[in-house]
Design a protein around this motif. Structure first.
Motif, PDB file in Angstrom:
ATOM      1  N   LEU A 154       0.759  -1.065  -0.193  1.00 31.27           N
ATOM      2  CA  LEU A 154       0.111   0.162  -0.249  1.00 31.27           C
ATOM      3  C   LEU A 154       1.047   1.365   0.061  1.00 31.27           C
ATOM      4  O   LEU A 154       0.628   2.177  -0.806  1.00 31.27           O
ATOM      5  CB  LEU A 154      -0.813  -0.107   1.382  1.00 31.27           C
ATOM      6  N   ALA A 155       2.082   1.259   0.725  1.00 34.59           N
ATOM      7  CA  ALA A 155       2.742   2.350   0.856  1.00 34.59           C
ATOM      8  C   ALA A 155       3.472   2.888  -0.491  1.00 34.59           C
ATOM      9  O   ALA A 155       3.596   4.006  -0.746  1.00 34.59           O
ATOM     10  CB  ALA A 155       3.746   2.245   2.158  1.00 34.59           C
ATOM     11  N   MET A 156       3.831   1.643  -1.004  1.00 35.65           N
ATOM     12  CA  MET A 156       4.692   1.843  -2.461  1.00 35.65           C
ATOM     13  C   MET A 156       3.769   2.371  -3.267  1.00 35.65           C
ATOM     14  O   MET A 156       4.094   3.210  -4.157  1.00 35.65           O
ATOM     15  CB  MET A 156       5.243   0.357  -2.922  1.00 35.65           C
ATOM     16  N   SER A 157       2.343   1.980  -3.227  1.00 33.37           N
ATOM     17  CA  SER A 157       1.532   2.443  -4.333  1.00 33.37           C
ATOM     18  C   SER A 157       0.885   3.769  -4.095  1.00 33.37           C
ATOM     19  O   SER A 157       0.120   4.081  -5.082  1.00 33.37           O
ATOM     20  CB  SER A 157       0.447   1.178  -4.480  1.00 33.37           C
ATOM     21  N   ALA A 158       0.954   4.441  -3.080  1.00 27.21           N
ATOM     22  CA  ALA A 158       0.147   5.469  -2.741  1.00 27.21           C
ATOM     23  C   ALA A 158       0.056   6.653  -3.629  1.00 27.21           C
ATOM     24  O   ALA A 158       0.937   7.235  -3.948  1.00 27.21           O
ATOM     25  CB  ALA A 158       0.591   6.216  -1.391  1.00 27.21           C
ATOM     26  N   ASN A 159      -1.340   7.134  -4.126  1.00 21.44           N
ATOM     27  CA  ASN A 159      -1.504   7.808  -5.254  1.00 21.44           C
ATOM     28  C   ASN A 159      -2.950   8.598  -5.057  1.00 21.44           C
ATOM     29  O   ASN A 159      -3.216   8.856  -5.950  1.00 21.44           O
ATOM     30  CB  ASN A 159      -1.534   7.075  -6.512  1.00 21.44           C
ATOM     31  N   SER A 160      -2.952   9.075  -3.872  1.00 18.57           N
ATOM     32  CA  SER A 160      -4.262   9.835  -3.681  1.00 18.57           C
ATOM     33  C   SER A 160      -4.123  10.795  -2.461  1.00 18.57           C
ATOM     34  O   SER A 160      -4.837  10.590  -1.265  1.00 18.57           O
ATOM     35  CB  SER A 160      -5.495   8.732  -3.466  1.00 18.57           C
ATOM     36  N   PRO A 161      -3.280  11.796  -2.545  1.00 19.62           N
ATOM     37  CA  PRO A 161      -3.072  12.686  -1.440  1.00 19.62           C
ATOM     38  C   PRO A 161      -4.291  13.728  -1.391  1.00 19.62           C
ATOM     39  O   PRO A 161      -4.233  14.547  -0.484  1.00 19.62           O
ATOM     40  CB  PRO A 161      -1.840  13.155  -1.605  1.00 19.62           C
ATOM     41  N   LEU A 162      -4.856  13.896  -2.502  1.00 15.21           N
ATOM     42  CA  LEU A 162      -5.811  15.411  -2.757  1.00 15.21           C
ATOM     43  C   LEU A 162      -7.118  14.784  -2.608  1.00 15.21           C
ATOM     44  O   LEU A 162      -7.540  13.676  -3.259  1.00 15.21           O
ATOM     45  CB  LEU A 162      -5.360  16.134  -4.002  1.00 15.21           C
ATOM     46  N   TRP A 163      -7.994  15.575  -1.828  1.00 13.75           N
ATOM     47  CA  TRP A 163      -9.578  15.524  -1.868  1.00 13.75           C
ATOM     48  C   TRP A 163      -9.901  16.999  -1.540  1.00 13.75           C
ATOM     49  O   TRP A 163      -9.685  17.606  -0.988  1.00 13.75           O
ATOM     50  CB  TRP A 163      -9.943  14.444  -0.859  1.00 13.75           C
ATOM     51  N   ASP A 164     -11.167  17.176  -2.499  1.00 10.39           N
ATOM     52  CA  ASP A 164     -11.885  18.477  -2.506  1.00 10.39           C
ATOM     53  C   ASP A 164     -10.863  19.740  -2.355  1.00 10.39           C
ATOM     54  O   ASP A 164     -11.013  20.633  -1.986  1.00 10.39           O
ATOM     55  CB  ASP A 164     -12.505  18.464  -0.879  1.00 10.39           C
ATOM     56  N   GLY A 165     -10.039  19.409  -3.485  1.00 11.86           N
ATOM     57  CA  GLY A 165      -8.981  20.570  -3.701  1.00 11.86           C
ATOM     58  C   GLY A 165      -7.917  20.791  -2.544  1.00 11.86           C
ATOM     59  O   GLY A 165      -7.286  21.831  -2.923  1.00 11.86           O
ATOM     60  N   ARG A 166      -7.552  19.935  -1.554  1.00 10.04           N
ATOM     61  CA  ARG A 166      -6.535  20.318  -0.928  1.00 10.04           C
ATOM     62  C   ARG A 166      -5.775  19.083  -0.329  1.00 10.04           C
ATOM     63  O   ARG A 166      -6.451  17.684  -0.556  1.00 10.04           O
ATOM     64  CB  ARG A 166      -7.250  20.996   0.520  1.00 10.04           C
ATOM     65  N   ASP A 167      -4.882  19.148   0.399  1.00  3.45           N
ATOM     66  CA  ASP A 167      -3.983  17.899   0.510  1.00  3.45           C
ATOM     67  C   ASP A 167      -4.667  17.376   1.893  1.00  3.45           C
ATOM     68  O   ASP A 167      -4.842  17.951   2.889  1.00  3.45           O
ATOM     69  CB  ASP A 167      -2.553  18.355   0.935  1.00  3.45           C
ATOM     70  N   THR A 168      -4.774  16.086   1.894  1.00  6.76           N
ATOM     71  CA  THR A 168      -5.469  15.474   2.856  1.00  6.76           C
ATOM     72  C   THR A 168      -4.482  15.294   4.212  1.00  6.76           C
ATOM     73  O   THR A 168      -5.050  14.743   5.277  1.00  6.76           O
ATOM     74  CB  THR A 168      -6.185  14.002   2.525  1.00  6.76           C
ATOM     75  N   GLY A 169      -3.037  15.197   3.761  1.00  8.16           N
ATOM     76  CA  GLY A 169      -2.289  14.716   4.807  1.00  8.16           C
ATOM     77  C   GLY A 169      -1.823  13.496   4.810  1.00  8.16           C
ATOM     78  O   GLY A 169      -1.023  12.767   5.362  1.00  8.16           O
ATOM     79  N   PHE A 170      -2.646  12.629   3.932  1.00 11.95           N
ATOM     80  CA  PHE A 170      -2.722  11.197   3.698  1.00 11.95           C
ATOM     81  C   PHE A 170      -1.908  10.863   2.226  1.00 11.95           C
ATOM     82  O   PHE A 170      -2.609  11.599   1.437  1.00 11.95           O
ATOM     83  CB  PHE A 170      -3.917  10.518   3.795  1.00 11.95           C
TER      84      PHE A 170
END
Length: 364
Positions: A154-170
């Motif tokens: 999962l960590a290697m594949s991470a490709n979804s940091p943004l949601w509703d126009g801002r950085d989620t912190g994830f």
């Protein structure tokens, strides 16, 4: 040779605003009727702004890469004909005020009635790897052995940091969104196939889930194919990164099969620790530490090296050691796709992010 295949989910977006566009019916039809892709290789998804592609059964890593490039090209071309674009990101970076319509299938409509807000927010895209196993009993033994490595993948594949126009912190917000369904996250340890089926029967009897398709464990037995299905991965920006992850998943299964045959005991990991490791991987990607299969926090680089060492015999046997190893090294040097998204946004704003994710270069 162990056979395998890959499914990828993509988001259809407006070419300027990057807002989701409900054009799946047209794009699926146009892609599936061309000379590049067959109709059953391009499928609809829960929401009408999503499409899914599925490779044929493959024996070689090179085959997987070739099919993914072909299918990405077919979908990208069909989307452009329809006036939209394909976003190779695992979560919609921006959303409309109005919900994207649900694909009008009875099962999807039933899910909408049961969990409207979750369905409305299911603008997330994964990558699923199917790996052939001899029989379901062996498949459960494989699940028990690969589950401890799912947070690392999962960590290697991470490709979804943004949601509703801002950085989620994830790094993988997709993982957090998916985790709100009743049966999700890393699978538990099973005492054989009978236990696996008994637990599923109990979940179905409870009425909380409607069918086996709502078993959203990050790895499970496929109900359609004689395979293990690994589902923890975010969809990838580039096809070669998808190839790397597919090669690692197949190698993990190959090692698990060999250990099962040799009578090696599966690694023990309490479910609460595995869930915590999964959350940590979704939060940070490869930017800090990972929790290794023994429950220790170690540097991400050390855990990736341990993964490569664990699967080295299988990679060598399949001839994938050099390709997968070089791609893992590149990942460590350049960061995850989530890191690339953040860099693009910081350096050039939404236009730069849009250029990165909209599939203008499906070859990657």
């Amino acid at each position: 040779m162990i056979t395998f295949g890959v499914e990828e989910e993509y988001l259809l977006v407006d070419p300027v605003t990057v807002l989701p566009v409900p054009g799946a019916e047209y794009v699926r039809g146009a892609a599936g009727l061309g000379s590049i892709a067959e109709d059953d290789e391009v499928q609809d998804e829960l929401l009408q702004a999503q499409v899914e592609v599925a490779t044929p059964v493959c024996s070689e890593l090179e085959e997987v890469g070739g099919h993914l490039l072909r299918l990405r090209h077919a979908v990208v071309s069909a989307a452009e004909e329809h006036g939209c674009r394909v976003a190779m990101t695992a979560a919609a970076p921006v959303r409309n005020a109005a919900a994207v319509p649900v694909t009008p299938r009875p099962r999807y409509l039933r899910m909408e009635g049961q969990a409207r807000q979750l369905v409305d927010e299911q603008l997330i895209n994964g990558m699923h790897v199917h790996v052939g196993v001899p029989d379901p009993e062996t498949g459960v033994a494989v699940l028990n052995r690969i589950r401890v490595w799912l947070p690392t993948l999962l960590a290697m594949s991470a490709n979804s940091p943004l949601w509703d126009g801002r950085d989620t912190g994830f790094a993988s917000w997709r993982t957090i969104v998916f985790g709100r369904w009743p049966v999700s996250g890393p699978p538990p340890y099973f005492d054989g196939l009978a236990d696996y089926e008994a637990r599923i029967d109990a979940l179905l009897a409870s009425g909380v889930i409607a069918d086996r398709g709502q078993l959203y464990w990050q790895a499970r037995l496929s109900d359609r194919y004689p395979t293990i299905e690994v589902r923890c991965l975010d969809v990838q920006l580039y096809a070669d990164d998808a190839v790397m992850l597919a090669g690692l998943v197949r190698a993990l299964v190959a090692v698990a099969l060999a250990e099962t045959e040799a009578g090696v005991a599966p690694p023990a990991c309490p479910p609460e620790l595995l869930q915590a490791a999964n959350w940590h991987a979704a939060r940070h990607g490869l930017n800090t530490t990972l929790v290794d299969p023994e429950g220790r926090r170690r540097s991400s680089g050390d855990v990736l090296c341990a993964l490569l060492a664990h699967v080295a015999p299988a990679l060598e046997e399949s001839g994938d050691e050099r390709e997968v190893g070089s791609l893992v090294h590149r990942l460590l040097q350049e960061g995850t796709p989530a890191d690339r998204q953040r860099r693009a946004l910081a350096q050039g704003g939404m236009p730069a992010l849009r250029s990165l994710i909209v599939g203008e270069s499906p070859t990657g």
